[in-house]
Design a protein around this motif. Structure first.
Motif, PDB file in Angstrom:
ATOM      1  N   ARG A   1       9.679 -17.427 -45.569  1.00  0.00           N
ATOM      2  CA  ARG A   1       9.335 -17.400 -46.987  1.00  0.00           C
ATOM      3  C   ARG A   1       9.951 -18.600 -47.676  1.00  0.00           C
ATOM      4  O   ARG A   1      11.105 -18.955 -47.429  1.00  0.00           O
ATOM      5  CB  ARG A   1       9.853 -16.130 -47.662  1.00  0.00           C
ATOM      6  CG  ARG A   1       9.281 -15.914 -49.071  1.00  0.00           C
ATOM      7  CD  ARG A   1      10.061 -14.862 -49.831  1.00  0.00           C
ATOM      8  NE  ARG A   1      11.363 -15.382 -50.246  1.00  0.00           N
ATOM      9  CZ  ARG A   1      12.369 -14.624 -50.662  1.00  0.00           C
ATOM     10  NH1 ARG A   1      12.232 -13.313 -50.649  1.00  0.00           N
ATOM     11  NH2 ARG A   1      13.501 -15.158 -51.049  1.00  0.00           N
TER      12      ARG A   1
ATOM     13  N   ASP B   1      10.090 -20.789 -51.646  1.00  0.00           N
ATOM     14  CA  ASP B   1       9.725 -20.832 -53.053  1.00  0.00           C
ATOM     15  C   ASP B   1      10.140 -22.179 -53.621  1.00  0.00           C
ATOM     16  O   ASP B   1      11.176 -22.734 -53.265  1.00  0.00           O
ATOM     17  CB  ASP B   1      10.361 -19.678 -53.836  1.00  0.00           C
ATOM     18  CG  ASP B   1      11.869 -19.610 -53.696  1.00  0.00           C
ATOM     19  OD1 ASP B   1      12.575 -20.302 -54.457  1.00  0.00           O
ATOM     20  OD2 ASP B   1      12.348 -18.856 -52.821  1.00  0.00           O
TER      21      ASP B   1
ATOM     22  N   LEU C   1       5.593 -19.293 -54.679  1.00  0.00           N
ATOM     23  CA  LEU C   1       6.220 -18.619 -53.545  1.00  0.00           C
ATOM     24  C   LEU C   1       5.163 -18.491 -52.455  1.00  0.00           C
ATOM     25  O   LEU C   1       3.999 -18.212 -52.752  1.00  0.00           O
ATOM     26  CB  LEU C   1       6.753 -17.255 -53.968  1.00  0.00           C
ATOM     27  CG  LEU C   1       7.432 -16.383 -52.907  1.00  0.00           C
ATOM     28  CD1 LEU C   1       8.568 -15.578 -53.519  1.00  0.00           C
ATOM     29  CD2 LEU C   1       6.422 -15.421 -52.260  1.00  0.00           C
TER      30      LEU C   1
END
Length: 666
Positions: free
Chosen positions: A357, A359, A369
């Motif tokens: 992940r 962002d 994101l």
């Protein structure tokens, strides 16, 4: 997903959230958002900060975001609230949350399901420190909240409405996210012991701290309720003994982290649960079926672990790579003490997730994101009995990618939108989305909010592959996901500096629900349902030492195929909470839960539809800090000893009194 806020991310968050003027334009509103679940003195202290923990949601966007900057309906229970109310189990804590019906088969440790805004109990995504906590070996995929204790939790977030655009499968009704405590400051040891009604004997110990970049929090929880009456006397034939439930839970959790540099950090979290429940099952050898004369046993062992690395190469660009693993074992034994009873059945569910992940802060108030996940889940079930399901080993996998934008299109406005695409190894693709805007009107400071989104739930491994030849019932590998479309819209209005009121209307449409076919030989996607209703609240800070909140939820649910009200969805639910600090060191809380009538089946479901009258319960608690190191506490649950059943056929605990002592070192 991790709730750690790295230095770079914290700077980005402050820039994007405060700089956007969403909060700075209305600091009073920001404080009021937290007021319903925070005691007044701590509210005053928190007012010194622009954004307090109670005003922030992680689950709504996947990142720490002020609630006022999202259009989502989210409730946050902080560790302070859980400690002040002395809620030792998650089912007890969730009772007060609007939009939820918490159904527990009797006392502590009984199987516990949660219905969010009328959705099925297996349509809720459950996360523990970002780990998908559902059990792949569970036949319908529902999560049993009855095994979770609260002492190591820093917060519980309940996000209502379809959320698959960020979280994927299961997030049809909403998301419930649990975050454990992280160590900080000098080494601190906390010990607590308590005892009381129904053979209650609980202990808790925690050591935590942070030094030279290393932070740690390790806790041990022991919960025992040795004699909780669960079986209604009118269900038991004359002369047959009634056994209370016995429940024992040992939970060990550890959260560790090390900050190598200003830009690189590693985190590790582990939770192990070992529990045993002795309960009265149902004897189906007679008609009508009665509660059995003997005790059955359910043994549970659950392991959750997550290991991740965080890297922020430049300010505003934050990355996480993580591996999650869960191992969930259960053993069910009827008539534990009879060597000639049927053989125990066992289930083992495992899930492994690889996750990335990232962002990136585009500008103050605007960020993106993005991420990708690979899940692999398996089940192993063993039923050696002649008419049982036999032996089954099954696997499935899912690969997903998702993206989200958080935007501040203009002053006082915020928009969160996400989209996700899943590719399941069994049934193929699924694409979902969610959009949630929010706007604060100048002058009146009215906050308008709303959301619209879709959700899906993948069929379970059991539904796909498990056969019961003796019952002429077979798995269906051609099942497709259940799907939903939902929206909500509402407003929050501050009235001066001490009062906040709000209301939200919601609606959800469910299709392709998995039900049995017309011949009762398999499952098929034939179900359709609709739920709609409203949530309203009033929050008041009467004085600097007294605050309270009242919530009301109206839910209308309908099975569109049978043209009937859905089971265990009460149309009316109300709750009220009061926090009072009459003296320094003394905190008194009161909680009122009112659940209206609902449709349910009887205990054996030989009567598939009957009316449950609902119930009203009052709980009280008091905490007194003698000094900085020693505190005393007492709790009274079900003050008026109301007799109620939720679900029907299982008694909720009656009047119970408990108390103890807490010792803390500094």
């Amino acid at each position: 997903m991790s709730c750690f806020i790295s230095p770079a991310l914290r700077r980005a968050l402050v820039s994007s959230c405060i700089g956007s003027s969403v909060l700075s334009a209305s600091p009073v509103l920001a404080q009021q958002v937290a007021a319903p679940f925070a005691d007044a003195p701590r509210q005053a202290a928190a007012a010194e900060a622009a954004v307090s923990l109670a005003e922030i949601s992680v689950s709504a966007t996947g990142l720490p975001t002020p609630i006022a900057a999202t259009g989502s309906s989210v409730t946050v229970l902080t560790d302070r609230v859980l400690e002040d109310q002395q809620r030792r189990t998650v089912p007890d804590a969730l009772q007060q949350v609007p939009g939820l019906n918490v159904v527990q088969t009797g006392g502590p440790g009984g199987q516990t399901s949660v219905f969010i805004r009328g959705a099925n109990s297996n349509q809720t995504k459950v996360l523990i420190d970002g780990i998908d906590a559902t059990d792949p070996s569970n036949p319908n995929g529902s999560f049993d909240f009855g095994q979770l204790l609260t002492d190591d939790l820093s917060r519980i977030e309940v996000l209502r409405g379809p959320q698959s655009g960020l979280y994927g499968s299961d997030a049809i009704g909403g998301v419930i996210s649990f975050t454990t405590k992280r160590g900080e400051g000098p080494t601190r040891v906390t010990l607590r012991t308590e005892g009381g009604s129904f053979g209650t004997f609980n202990q808790f110990g925690r050591i935590s701290g942070a030094q030279d970049g290393f932070d740690y929090s390790v806790s041990i929880q022991h919960f025992r309720a040795a004699a909780t009456p669960v079986t209604p006397r009118d269900l038991v034939p004359f002369g047959r003994p009634i056994h209370p439930n016995y429940y024992d839970n040992e939970t060990v959790s550890a959260k560790l982290g090390y900050q190598f540099t200003d830009t690189f950090r590693v985190n590790s979290t582990t939770r192990f649960i070992n529990s045993r429940l002795l309960f009265t099952g149902t004897d189906f050898s007679t008609f009508p079926a009665f509660p059995a004369a003997v005790r059955s046993a359910a043994d549970v062992q659950q392991l959750y672990t997550r290991n991740e690395a965080e890297w922020t190469p430049i300010v505003g660009f934050h990355n996480i790579v993580a591996i999650n693993y869960s191992n969930l074992f259960n053993r069910q034994q009827q008539n534990e003490y009879d060597p000639f009873a049927i053989q125990p059945t066992t289930g083992l569910g495992e899930r492994l997730r690889y996750e990335y992940r990232g962002d990136y802060l585009l500008s103050p108030g605007n960020l993106v994101l993005f991420g990708a996940q690979r899940d692999e889940e398996s089940l192993l079930t063993i039923d050696p009995n002649a008419f049982g399901a036999g032996f089954l080993r099954a696997r499935n996998g899912n690969t997903a990618g998702y993206g989200e934008v958080q935007l501040t299109p203009f002053a006082r406005a915020a928009l969160v939108a996400n989209i996700r695409h899943d590719e399941n190894d069994q049934f193929g693709p699924a694409t979902t989305f969610r959009v949630a805007p929010s706007y604060i009107l100048p002058g009146t400071e009215t906050r308008l909010k709303g959301s619209v989104g879709t959700g899906f739930k993948a069929p379970t491994l059991s539904q796909l592959y498990q056969n019961f030849p003796a019952s002429n019932f077979f798995g269906n590998p051609n099942l497709k996901p259940e799907e939903s479309f939902g929206f909500d819209g509402g407003l929050e209005q501050p009235l001066g500096e001490r009062v906040l009121i709000g209301a939200t209307y919601y609606q959800n449409d469910f299709r392709n629900l998995i039900n049995t076919n017309a011949t009762f030989t398999s499952n098929v996607n034939v179900g359709r349902a609709t739920t709609y209703g409203a949530e309203a609240f009033v929050s008041v800070r009467f004085t600097d030492t007294l605050s309270g909140r009242i919530d009301y939820t109206n839910t209308v649910s309908k099975d569109e195929i049978a043209n009937q009200e859905l089971l265990r969805r009460p149309r009316h639910k109300g709750s009220a909470n009061v926090f009072w600090n009459p003296l320094p060191g003394l905190t008194i809380t009161g909680t009122l839960i009112v659940l209206g009538p609902f449709v349910d089946g009887n205990r054996a479901f030989s009567v598939p539809r009957l009316k449950n009258p609902g119930f009203t319960v009052v709980n009280l608690s008091a905490n007194y800090d003698i000094n900085e190191n020693v505190g005393l506490f007492v709790r009274v649950d079900n003050l008026f000893d109301r007799r109620y059943e939720n679900p029907t056929g299982y008694l909720g605990p009656g009047l119970a009194v408990s108390g103890g002592v807490r010792v803390t070192s500094f």
